[in-house]
Design an enzyme around this catalytic site. Structure first.
Site, PDB file in Angstrom:
ATOM      1  N   HIS A 299      -4.829  -0.555  12.337  1.00  0.00           N
ATOM      2  CA  HIS A 299      -4.259  -1.893  12.494  1.00  0.00           C
ATOM      3  C   HIS A 299      -5.129  -2.778  13.376  1.00  0.00           C
ATOM      4  O   HIS A 299      -5.683  -2.326  14.375  1.00  0.00           O
ATOM      5  CB  HIS A 299      -2.863  -1.776  13.113  1.00  0.00           C
ATOM      6  CG  HIS A 299      -1.938  -0.920  12.304  1.00  0.00           C
ATOM      7  ND1 HIS A 299      -1.140  -1.435  11.311  1.00  0.00           N
ATOM      8  CD2 HIS A 299      -1.711   0.412  12.320  1.00  0.00           C
ATOM      9  CE1 HIS A 299      -0.444  -0.452  10.756  1.00  0.00           C
ATOM     10  NE2 HIS A 299      -0.774   0.684  11.362  1.00  0.00           N
TER      11      HIS A 299
ATOM     12  N   ASP B 178       0.711  -8.401  10.616  1.00  0.00           N
ATOM     13  CA  ASP B 178       0.895  -7.057  11.187  1.00  0.00           C
ATOM     14  C   ASP B 178       0.743  -7.073  12.718  1.00  0.00           C
ATOM     15  O   ASP B 178      -0.302  -7.444  13.228  1.00  0.00           O
ATOM     16  CB  ASP B 178      -0.186  -6.168  10.535  1.00  0.00           C
ATOM     17  CG  ASP B 178      -0.236  -4.751  11.073  1.00  0.00           C
ATOM     18  OD1 ASP B 178       0.592  -4.383  11.912  1.00  0.00           O
ATOM     19  OD2 ASP B 178      -1.137  -4.004  10.617  1.00  0.00           O
TER      20      ASP B 178
ATOM     21  N   HIS C 133       0.850  -1.202   0.000  1.00  0.00           N
ATOM     22  CA  HIS C 133       0.000   0.000   0.000  1.00  0.00           C
ATOM     23  C   HIS C 133       0.876   1.240   0.000  1.00  0.00           C
ATOM     24  O   HIS C 133       2.096   1.149   0.111  1.00  0.00           O
ATOM     25  CB  HIS C 133      -0.976  -0.014   1.181  1.00  0.00           C
ATOM     26  CG  HIS C 133      -0.344   0.027   2.542  1.00  0.00           C
ATOM     27  ND1 HIS C 133       0.428  -0.992   3.049  1.00  0.00           N
ATOM     28  CD2 HIS C 133      -0.362   0.982   3.500  1.00  0.00           C
ATOM     29  CE1 HIS C 133       0.831  -0.677   4.260  1.00  0.00           C
ATOM     30  NE2 HIS C 133       0.389   0.522   4.564  1.00  0.00           N
TER      31      HIS C 133
HETATM   32 ZN   LIG Z   1       2.900   0.283   7.933  1.00  0.00          ZN
HETATM   33 ZN   LIG Z   2       0.029   1.448   6.525  1.00  0.00          ZN
END
Ligand SMILES: [Zn+2]
Ligand SMILES: [Zn+2]
Length: 615
Positions: free
Chosen positions: A418, A245, A121
């Site tokens: 996130h 993540d 991204h």
């Molecule tokens: Zn990142």
């Molecule tokens: Zn990001």
């Protein structure tokens, strides 16, 4: 190729392809976590099922144990694929350094094996390093979605000397074959920027899922919610390794939806009767869209402030990721054409960056945007670790102006982009991986993430907690079964260099340790220049030596000290010029002795710059 033993037959090749020396700077990458999170002992495992050459190798060059400069690569035989190429903002020890980029020494030596660079991204911690790496890595093909491409190419314009970026546009569902050994499927996940893509990668050692930065958002501002059925389908194919993540791994529960944020922002808009200034990141495209929608709802015009803010808005508008009615956007010099109650300013610099638009507004230093008491300021982004102090500072400056301030600690006006604990757990349940590797986070976050995996049936040994530069080998002799119990991973005894590469206004890597140390000295105690004119015939000093200083002490108030320095300088030079004049020797002496003398007198260690002029 990653060579472990240099046998006679590989010695020649190894010159080109061998791992770099361990850097002198940072600590050796010992297998930390003696508590057992990492598989130290396994690196000695001689029972590797196939030769090392046939293992899949995975290395993160950045993003582990830190937030920023995300970059990793996979290598199998002659093929390498790279995922992301981000940068990181330096902390206060790196004076005058603009960015830190990953150390790509190994990839540079093996650039002809790179089959592609995949951008997940358009955030700078994923694409920001590219202008500095593009040529070093041989300008390979890169892959990413439309907005990512827009942001990469926009940034590229700032580097006119660089060749064209070989950008291959992909969308969710596309499958790309890279080299002989890798096949990548891009799939959509939610984040706080549109066009975020996770990766399902088929490799000779099994299937690897890289989640990119993600969260589950069932009512996102832009784009589709994450497609859970599709994700479950990928899990059904068998996931050998899940790289996921970790940023939100220490936060309980679910990350809140952009819809909730929108509702909270709406309340603030309802209450605000004067100008609204919203500080955010220029890359939080979804947040910017929300502010636009709310401004339109409440009859406000919008001014975008800050270079990157304006250019990101332009790109996103062009590509249709930001939707805005005609006439909503105005320029800052039109601010006085409307009542204050009809103005929203969206400004970059919510991390307290000193030159940013938001700081100038807070300082009451902005030419057009002047705060008044009943205005509203919204901080809609959380502080990046390391920036807390400057963010606090900025916040205080706004409070001093008397405006009403809203920030993310007071209300949910900044959803982390996130996944938090529940969602990370959910991802593990959907993918059911054989191994889990927490990425994208501080060390503590990676460990918390590991615990989430262990609560869902993975053993300690199934979780890979690595450091930047750790070389991870993976094999799976039972290829038809990606989650086979025979699949294995282990750390190589060697590591790749990870000493950071610094970028400042001058270029990349020009900022060595010496330059940094100089900057620290200059910042702390300033400098003193001693200029001595020497008569080459007699070896005598002509006139009294000149003394200039900056950032040390105010010389006019210290005439006595200056006189002493002059006297001393003359003495040092004339002592050193008996016989032949050796300027290096004289300069060294001046530096040492004047330095010592000033330290005795002032307890400061300014940088001493001796200048000798021979006439
Ligand atoms: Zn990142
Ligand atoms: Zn990001």
């Amino acid at each position: 190729m990653i060579e472990i033993e240099k046998t006679a037959s590989t010695a020649k090749k190894s010159r080109k392809g061998s791992w770099g020396r361990r850097p002198p700077g940072p600590k050796r990458n010992i297998r930390r976590a003696p508590s057992g999170f990492s598989k130290a002992a396994k690196s000695e495992d001689s029972a590797a099922p196939v030769s090392q050459e046939d293992t899949l190798k995975l290395v993160a060059l950045g993003g582990l144990g830190e937030i920023g400069k995300n970059m990793c690569f996979l290598e199998y035989k002659d093929d390498i694929i790279v995922i992301d190429a981000g940068f990181k903002f330096p902390d206060e020890d790196f004076l005058g350094v603009d960015y830190i980029i990953p150390n790509t020494e190994y990839l540079e030596k093996n650039r002809d094996k790179i089959r592609g660079v995949l951008f997940t991204h358009g955030h700078m911690d994923h694409i920001g390093g590219w202008p500095y790496l593009q040529e070093k890595l041989g300008n390979p093909d890169v892959y990413g979605a439309a907005l990512t491409r827009g942001l990469v190419l926009k940034r590229h314009e700032e580097f006119p000397h660089l060749p064209k970026v070989k950008f291959n546009l992909v969308k969710s569902g596309d499958v790309v074959k890279l080299g002989d050994y890798f096949e990548v499927e891009f799939f959509h996940v939610n984040h706080n920027i549109p066009d975020d893509m996770a990766l399902f990668i088929k490799t000779p050692a099994g299937n690897i899922v890289h989640t990119a930065d993600f969260k589950f958002d069932h009512s996102p501002t832009s784009g589709q919610p994450i497609d859970l059925d599709h994700l479950r389908g990928l899990g059904d194919k068998g996931v050998t390794l899940l790289m996921s993540d970790s940023t939100g791994a220490e936060r309980e529960g679910h990350s809140i939806s952009e819809k909730t944020i929108m509702e909270n922002l709406d309340l603030i808009f309802q209450e605000s009767k004067q100008m609204i200034v919203c500080g955010t990141f220029s890359s939080l495209i979804d947040r910017i869209q929300q502010i636009i929608l709310l401004s339109e709802k409440y009859g406000r015009k919008v001014i975008f402030e800050g270079f990157s803010m304006k250019s990101n808005v332009e790109i996103s508008k062009e590509l249709g990721y930001i939707k805005m009615q005609k006439g909503t956007q105005i320029t800052k010099d039109q601010v006085n054409n409307y009542p204050r109650s009809q103005i929203t300013v969206v400004a970059a610099g919510a991390q307290g960056e000193s030159n940013a638009a938001l700081m100038r507004i807070a300082n009451l230093d902005h030419r057009f945007i002047r705060l008044q008491k009943k205005d509203t300021v919204i901080f809609s982004s959380s502080a990046i670790p390391g920036n807390e102090r400057s963010v606090q500072n900025l916040k205080d400056m706004f409070y001093r102006t008397g405006v009403k301030v809203y920030h993310y600690q007071m209300m949910d006006i900044h959803a982390g982009g996130h996944a938090q604990k529940e969602d990370l757990g959910h991802m593990i349940e959907l993918m059911r991986p054989r191994f889990l590797m927490p990425i994208h986070g501080q060390y503590s976050m990676m460990v918390s993430h590991s615990e989430l995996g262990q609560a869902r049936g993975l053993t300690e040994d199934d979780v890979i907690i690595a450091d930047n530069g750790s070389i991870i080998h993976m094999t799976n002799p039972e290829l038809g079964n990606p989650v086979s119990k025979q699949a294995k991973w282990w750390f190589d005894k060697k590591t790749l260099p990870t000493n950071p590469v610094l970028v400042d206004g001058l270029g990349i890597g020009d900022v060595g340790n010496v330059v940094l140390r100089d900057r620290q000295v200059l910042a702390e105690d300033g400098f003193v220049v001693v200029i001595v004119v020497i008569d080459t015939k007699t070896g005598r000093v002509i006139n009294s030596p000149d003394v200039i200083s900056r950032g040390f002490i105010y010389l006019k108030d210290n005439k006595e000290l200056v006189a002493q320095v002059r006297k001393k300088a003359r003495f040092i030079v004339e002592k050193g010029t008996m016989g032949q004049i050796n300027t290096t020797y004289i300069k060294d002496n001046l530096r040492d002795e004047i330095g010592k003398f000033l330290f005795q007198k002032t307890e400061k260690r300014p940088m001493i710059l001796p200048v000798t002029i021979e006439v």
